[in-house]
Design a protein around this motif. Structure first.
Motif, PDB file in Angstrom:
ATOM      1  N   GLY A  14      48.714  38.528  49.699  1.00 26.53           N
ATOM      2  CA  GLY A  14      49.329  39.494  50.592  1.00 26.53           C
ATOM      3  C   GLY A  14      50.663  39.045  51.137  1.00 26.53           C
ATOM      4  O   GLY A  14      51.403  39.845  51.732  1.00 26.53           O
ATOM      5  N   GLY A  15      50.984  37.787  50.926  1.00 28.61           N
ATOM      6  CA  GLY A  15      52.239  37.234  51.433  1.00 28.61           C
ATOM      7  C   GLY A  15      53.406  37.478  50.498  1.00 28.61           C
ATOM      8  O   GLY A  15      53.287  38.172  49.488  1.00 28.61           O
ATOM      9  N   GLU A  88      46.310  36.699  41.024  1.00 32.33           N
ATOM     10  CA  GLU A  88      46.691  36.751  39.614  1.00 32.33           C
ATOM     11  C   GLU A  88      48.189  36.567  39.388  1.00 32.33           C
ATOM     12  O   GLU A  88      48.647  36.487  38.251  1.00 32.33           O
ATOM     13  CB  GLU A  88      46.218  38.058  38.971  1.00 32.33           C
ATOM     14  CG  GLU A  88      46.590  39.308  39.736  1.00 32.33           C
ATOM     15  CD  GLU A  88      45.444  39.793  40.622  1.00 32.33           C
ATOM     16  OE1 GLU A  88      44.782  38.943  41.274  1.00 32.33           O
ATOM     17  OE2 GLU A  88      45.230  41.013  40.673  1.00 32.33           O
ATOM     18  N   ASP A  89      48.975  36.503  40.458  1.00 32.88           N
ATOM     19  CA  ASP A  89      50.399  36.201  40.330  1.00 32.88           C
ATOM     20  C   ASP A  89      50.640  34.694  40.211  1.00 32.88           C
ATOM     21  O   ASP A  89      51.781  34.269  39.977  1.00 32.88           O
ATOM     22  CB  ASP A  89      51.183  36.741  41.531  1.00 32.88           C
ATOM     23  CG  ASP A  89      51.201  38.249  41.592  1.00 32.88           C
ATOM     24  OD1 ASP A  89      51.036  38.804  42.702  1.00 32.88           O
ATOM     25  OD2 ASP A  89      51.372  38.886  40.533  1.00 32.88           O
ATOM     26  N   GLN A 118      56.625  26.577  40.234  1.00 30.96           N
ATOM     27  CA  GLN A 118      55.220  26.942  40.375  1.00 30.96           C
ATOM     28  C   GLN A 118      55.011  27.849  41.583  1.00 30.96           C
ATOM     29  O   GLN A 118      55.460  27.533  42.688  1.00 30.96           O
ATOM     30  CB  GLN A 118      54.358  25.684  40.535  1.00 30.96           C
ATOM     31  CG  GLN A 118      52.895  25.951  40.809  1.00 30.96           C
ATOM     32  CD  GLN A 118      52.164  26.504  39.597  1.00 30.96           C
ATOM     33  OE1 GLN A 118      52.317  25.990  38.482  1.00 30.96           O
ATOM     34  NE2 GLN A 118      51.363  27.548  39.792  1.00 30.96           N
ATOM     35  N   VAL A 119      54.313  28.944  41.359  1.00 30.38           N
ATOM     36  CA  VAL A 119      53.888  29.832  42.436  1.00 30.38           C
ATOM     37  C   VAL A 119      52.376  29.859  42.442  1.00 30.38           C
ATOM     38  O   VAL A 119      51.750  30.156  41.419  1.00 30.38           O
ATOM     39  CB  VAL A 119      54.444  31.256  42.242  1.00 30.38           C
ATOM     40  CG1 VAL A 119      53.833  32.211  43.270  1.00 30.38           C
ATOM     41  CG2 VAL A 119      55.955  31.261  42.347  1.00 30.38           C
ATOM     42  N   THR A 120      51.791  29.535  43.573  1.00 27.59           N
ATOM     43  CA  THR A 120      50.337  29.539  43.714  1.00 27.59           C
ATOM     44  C   THR A 120      49.960  30.464  44.861  1.00 27.59           C
ATOM     45  O   THR A 120      50.433  30.277  45.990  1.00 27.59           O
ATOM     46  CB  THR A 120      49.802  28.125  43.991  1.00 27.59           C
ATOM     47  OG1 THR A 120      50.204  27.257  42.925  1.00 27.59           O
ATOM     48  CG2 THR A 120      48.276  28.142  44.067  1.00 27.59           C
ATOM     49  N   VAL A 121      49.122  31.448  44.553  1.00 27.47           N
ATOM     50  CA  VAL A 121      48.675  32.405  45.555  1.00 27.47           C
ATOM     51  C   VAL A 121      47.204  32.158  45.816  1.00 27.47           C
ATOM     52  O   VAL A 121      46.374  32.276  44.908  1.00 27.47           O
ATOM     53  CB  VAL A 121      48.908  33.849  45.085  1.00 27.47           C
ATOM     54  CG1 VAL A 121      48.511  34.830  46.183  1.00 27.47           C
ATOM     55  CG2 VAL A 121      50.355  34.055  44.674  1.00 27.47           C
ATOM     56  N   SER A 122      46.898  31.822  47.048  1.00 24.10           N
ATOM     57  CA  SER A 122      45.504  31.539  47.409  1.00 24.10           C
ATOM     58  C   SER A 122      44.836  32.808  47.906  1.00 24.10           C
ATOM     59  O   SER A 122      45.412  33.581  48.666  1.00 24.10           O
ATOM     60  CB  SER A 122      45.440  30.461  48.479  1.00 24.10           C
ATOM     61  OG  SER A 122      46.086  30.907  49.662  1.00 24.10           O
ATOM     62  N   SER A 123      43.604  32.998  47.479  1.00 27.92           N
ATOM     63  CA  SER A 123      42.870  34.225  47.865  1.00 27.92           C
ATOM     64  C   SER A 123      41.979  33.978  49.070  1.00 27.92           C
ATOM     65  O   SER A 123      41.821  32.862  49.518  1.00 27.92           O
ATOM     66  CB  SER A 123      42.050  34.721  46.695  1.00 27.92           C
ATOM     67  OG  SER A 123      41.178  33.706  46.255  1.00 27.92           O
TER      68      SER A 123
END
Length: 123
Positions: A14-15, A88-89, A118-123
């Motif tokens: 969401g960020g 998933e991004d 690197q882009v890491t999106v935490s859920s």
């Protein structure tokens, strides 16, 4: 020419995050610059592109409405604003330049890539 991507990091779902693409020692002129990503175990995919001179843009359906590509003349960078990020991004993001939108879309044919971020999106 190989470009450098930067601005990646860890963000919650969401960020937002803003990525930067620059060409050291070179100024964008009539280039078409695109953003791509490769998730773990996935093929590299096209995300968005912009014509440096005209400002025309092109987006993949998967990011349309969430990601915005833009030019920064002062910094000589092509930026990717990413909003409403999802797990998933998560991927390594790359940028590349070519002579036309069509050439950028041929992801599998591109042999040289610059350093990604690197882009890491935490859920």
């Amino acid at each position: 020419v190989q470009l450098q991507a930067s601005g990646g990091g860890l963000v919650q779902a969401g960020g937002s995050l803003r990525l930067y693409c620059g060409a050291s020692g070179r100024t964008f002129r009539r280039d078409f610059v695109g953003w791509f990503r490769q998730g773990s175990g996935k093929e590299r995919e096209f995300l968005a592109a912009i014509s440096w001179s005209a400002g025309n843009t092109l987006y993949a359906d998967s990011v349309k409405g969430r990601f915005t590509i833009s030019r920064d003349y002062a910094r000589n960078t092509v930026n990717l604003q990413m909003n409403q990020l999802k797990a998933e991004d998560t991927a390594v993001y790359y940028c590349a330049a070519d002579s036309a939108f069509g050439a950028l879309r041929k992801v599998a044919e591109r042999r040289q890539w610059g350093q990604g971020t690197q882009v890491t999106v935490s859920s």
